[in-house]
Design a protein around this motif. Sequence first.
Motif, PDB file in Angstrom:
ATOM      1  N   VAL A 196      92.007   9.861  65.897  1.00  7.92           N
ATOM      2  CA  VAL A 196      92.633  10.593  64.735  1.00  7.92           C
ATOM      3  C   VAL A 196      93.771   9.819  64.288  1.00  7.92           C
ATOM      4  CG1 VAL A 196      93.513  12.775  63.864  1.00  7.92           C
ATOM      5  CG2 VAL A 196      91.648  12.785  65.578  1.00  7.92           C
ATOM      6  N   MET A 197      94.750   9.367  65.045  1.00  7.37           N
ATOM      7  CA  MET A 197      95.780   8.831  64.521  1.00  7.37           C
ATOM      8  C   MET A 197      95.722   7.415  63.744  1.00  7.37           C
ATOM      9  SD  MET A 197      98.644  10.041  67.127  1.00  7.37           S
ATOM     10  CE  MET A 197      98.140   9.646  68.749  1.00  7.37           C
ATOM     11  N   ALA A 198      94.543   6.748  64.317  1.00 12.92           N
ATOM     12  CA  ALA A 198      94.420   5.421  63.806  1.00 12.92           C
ATOM     13  C   ALA A 198      93.803   5.702  62.170  1.00 12.92           C
ATOM     14  CB  ALA A 198      93.437   4.646  64.428  1.00 12.92           C
ATOM     15  N   ASN A 199      93.080   6.713  62.262  1.00 10.37           N
ATOM     16  CA  ASN A 199      92.246   7.203  60.672  1.00 10.37           C
ATOM     17  C   ASN A 199      93.343   7.921  59.841  1.00 10.37           C
ATOM     18  OD1 ASN A 199      90.600   9.700  59.535  1.00 10.37           O
ATOM     19  ND2 ASN A 199      89.669   7.449  59.108  1.00 10.37           N
ATOM     20  N   HIS A 200      94.257   8.128  60.475  1.00 13.54           N
ATOM     21  CA  HIS A 200      95.306   9.093  59.480  1.00 13.54           C
ATOM     22  C   HIS A 200      96.596   7.972  59.439  1.00 13.54           C
ATOM     23  CE1 HIS A 200      92.460  12.130  60.028  1.00 13.54           C
ATOM     24  NE2 HIS A 200      93.310  13.294  60.169  1.00 13.54           N
ATOM     25  N   CYS A 201      96.283   6.930  59.242  1.00 15.22           N
ATOM     26  CA  CYS A 201      97.468   5.827  59.493  1.00 15.22           C
ATOM     27  C   CYS A 201      98.355   6.028  58.087  1.00 15.22           C
ATOM     28  CB  CYS A 201      97.368   4.599  60.006  1.00 15.22           C
ATOM     29  SG  CYS A 201      96.169   3.790  58.310  1.00 15.22           S
ATOM     30  N   SER A 202      99.720   5.665  58.041  1.00 14.55           N
ATOM     31  CA  SER A 202     100.781   5.827  56.820  1.00 14.55           C
ATOM     32  C   SER A 202      99.740   5.112  55.707  1.00 14.55           C
ATOM     33  CB  SER A 202     102.009   5.486  57.358  1.00 14.55           C
ATOM     34  OG  SER A 202     101.878   4.151  57.675  1.00 14.55           O
ATOM     35  N   GLU A 203      99.247   3.831  56.086  1.00 13.27           N
ATOM     36  CA  GLU A 203      98.728   2.919  54.866  1.00 13.27           C
ATOM     37  C   GLU A 203      97.597   3.656  54.415  1.00 13.27           C
ATOM     38  OE1 GLU A 203      96.027  -1.087  54.860  1.00 13.27           O
ATOM     39  OE2 GLU A 203      96.806  -0.628  56.693  1.00 13.27           O
ATOM     40  N   PHE A 204      96.771   4.515  55.083  1.00  9.61           N
ATOM     41  CA  PHE A 204      95.626   5.084  54.384  1.00  9.61           C
ATOM     42  C   PHE A 204      96.172   6.482  53.752  1.00  9.61           C
ATOM     43  CE2 PHE A 204      92.069   3.463  57.422  1.00  9.61           C
ATOM     44  CZ  PHE A 204      92.264   2.156  56.811  1.00  9.61           C
ATOM     45  N   ILE A 205      96.958   7.186  54.286  1.00 12.04           N
ATOM     46  CA  ILE A 205      97.486   8.287  53.488  1.00 12.04           C
ATOM     47  C   ILE A 205      98.241   8.078  52.297  1.00 12.04           C
ATOM     48  CG2 ILE A 205      99.103  10.132  53.817  1.00 12.04           C
ATOM     49  CD1 ILE A 205      96.765  10.606  55.426  1.00 12.04           C
ATOM     50  N   ALA A 206      98.844   6.606  52.162  1.00 11.98           N
ATOM     51  CA  ALA A 206      99.474   6.394  50.925  1.00 11.98           C
ATOM     52  C   ALA A 206      98.558   5.885  50.096  1.00 11.98           C
ATOM     53  CB  ALA A 206     100.515   5.294  51.434  1.00 11.98           C
ATOM     54  N   SER A 207      97.300   5.740  50.258  1.00  8.83           N
ATOM     55  CA  SER A 207      96.449   5.050  49.451  1.00  8.83           C
ATOM     56  C   SER A 207      96.074   5.999  48.090  1.00  8.83           C
ATOM     57  CB  SER A 207      94.747   4.801  50.091  1.00  8.83           C
ATOM     58  OG  SER A 207      93.927   4.622  48.837  1.00  8.83           O
ATOM     59  N   GLU A 208      96.077   5.381  46.941  1.00 14.83           N
ATOM     60  CA  GLU A 208      95.615   6.220  45.829  1.00 14.83           C
ATOM     61  C   GLU A 208      94.193   6.863  45.915  1.00 14.83           C
ATOM     62  OE1 GLU A 208      94.853   4.086  42.195  1.00 14.83           O
ATOM     63  OE2 GLU A 208      94.762   2.007  43.423  1.00 14.83           O
ATOM     64  N   TYR A 209      93.406   6.450  46.725  1.00 21.23           N
ATOM     65  CA  TYR A 209      92.107   7.039  46.672  1.00 21.23           C
ATOM     66  C   TYR A 209      91.931   8.174  47.814  1.00 21.23           C
ATOM     67  CZ  TYR A 209      90.664   2.634  44.316  1.00 21.23           C
ATOM     68  OH  TYR A 209      90.663   1.652  43.454  1.00 21.23           O
ATOM     69  N   ALA A 210      93.172   8.470  48.887  1.00 22.02           N
ATOM     70  CA  ALA A 210      93.106   9.319  49.662  1.00 22.02           C
ATOM     71  C   ALA A 210      93.572  10.618  49.112  1.00 22.02           C
ATOM     72  CB  ALA A 210      93.862   8.965  50.978  1.00 22.02           C
ATOM     73  N   ARG A 211      92.885  11.039  48.272  1.00 20.98           N
ATOM     74  CA  ARG A 211      93.210  12.290  47.437  1.00 20.98           C
ATOM     75  C   ARG A 211      92.134  13.220  47.363  1.00 20.98           C
ATOM     76  NH1 ARG A 211      97.374   9.996  48.060  1.00 20.98           N
ATOM     77  NH2 ARG A 211      99.162   9.637  46.673  1.00 20.98           N
ATOM     78  N   SER A 212      92.634  14.442  46.851  1.00 22.18           N
ATOM     79  CA  SER A 212      91.603  15.657  46.595  1.00 22.18           C
ATOM     80  C   SER A 212      90.357  15.280  45.931  1.00 22.18           C
ATOM     81  CB  SER A 212      92.441  16.785  46.247  1.00 22.18           C
ATOM     82  OG  SER A 212      91.400  17.930  46.335  1.00 22.18           O
ATOM     83  N   GLY A 213      89.321  15.585  46.223  1.00 21.76           N
ATOM     84  CA  GLY A 213      88.020  15.141  45.347  1.00 21.76           C
ATOM     85  C   GLY A 213      87.481  13.654  45.271  1.00 21.76           C
TER      86      GLY A 213
END
Length: 424
Positions: A196-213
């Motif tokens: 879970v932590m690898a998948n939810h890393c800061s790099e991915f959370i900061a991605s412009e594509y990691a957004r609602s919808g």
Amino acid sequence: MTKIKIPYSKQFLEIEIPDNNLVAILESKAHAYKVEQTQQEIVSKALDNPIGSAKLEDLVKSVKNLVLITSDHTRPVPSKVTMPILLSRIRSANPKIKITILIATGFHRPTTRQEMIDKFGAEIVENEVIINHVSEDYNSVVRVGTLPSGGELWLNKIAMEAELLISEGFIEPHFFAGFSGGRKSVLPGVASAKTVMANHCSEFIASEYARSGVIVNNPIHRDMIYAAKQAKLAFILNVVIDSNKKVINAFAGDSELAHIDGCKFVMELASVKAVKADIVVSTNGGYPLDQNIYQSVKGMTAAEATCREGGVIIMVSACNDGHGGQSFYDNIANASGPRAVLDRVLKVGRNDTVPDQWEFQILARILDTHTVILVTDMCDPEMIVKMHMKHAATFEEALQMAFEIKGKNAKITVIPDGVSVVVK
């Protein structure tokens, strides 16, 4: 004055907004969506017409051991409607089948027996084998591969040893996975904490594509799809619900194809145009999603998408269960401010992600550019203040505080259910 009903815990509050301040009310069309069939009929119709898959009854005919993944106490999946139908259909086709219900807790605490009764009903709890996934119990997981992102994929042994793995859930906008449902029952649902932590890393959370919808090019979604395939998730039943948590549509069948169709339906209902405002009012849709501050970050992201920089977000959320995660709380409360949190977290490598990092990263992002006033009379005000937010016991108090910050002429947008919309 405009009166607006908003969900709060297990009830509704009626708030009043001055007409000259109110510029928009952003609501999902799901809440006004009319259906003529009963919830049971909607679910049954979906199961009778699976997408990209054989019928559930055909899949289970020769199976001895089936595992059914279901959502935990933090998700408003109407299992009292869906679970009896699933169990009945499975056993009608294969009376001798062994069924294990596996609760997809993800990184959350285990679901209590009382919460199970509230969710499934006493009869199911007393007569079925129900097991909580515990993400930090490394004796209960097995490594099954490497995620596209490079993280190790560890999944629950019970799920991996199943002859047939299916899941139930619901689809709504999700603030960094794009949408809930489908593949999320596997990752993070029954994945190890490390995964879970690898998948939810800061790099991915900061991605412009990691957004609602958004699921196209979403790195978090990409990992989740891979995990579901590795787990051989064979069949899903995902429902769409309205503001009263009632089923208005259902999608069943192939874990990816049925989910995609469900996401398209939700997007048509949930997509709303941003109306920029100085003050934005949001909620987390009431119980069970507004039980803690951790989950309430979701409703804040909807407000963030339509609030002007430097604006005020009034978040109405019971948070009766407190902060919802010790690491989440500590990393916000012990920091000098949200900018310090962001500066630190963006330097954390993918495999060094700490518990709840994704949640405090997003909250810090919001707090860095907005003032958040959390409205609740069920949570310790001191805890809220320590987390760099303001507290108000009532909405009226919060609105007065917001006017003091932004002025009496401030423009206000209201999102009655922040987790049900995709603000564009």
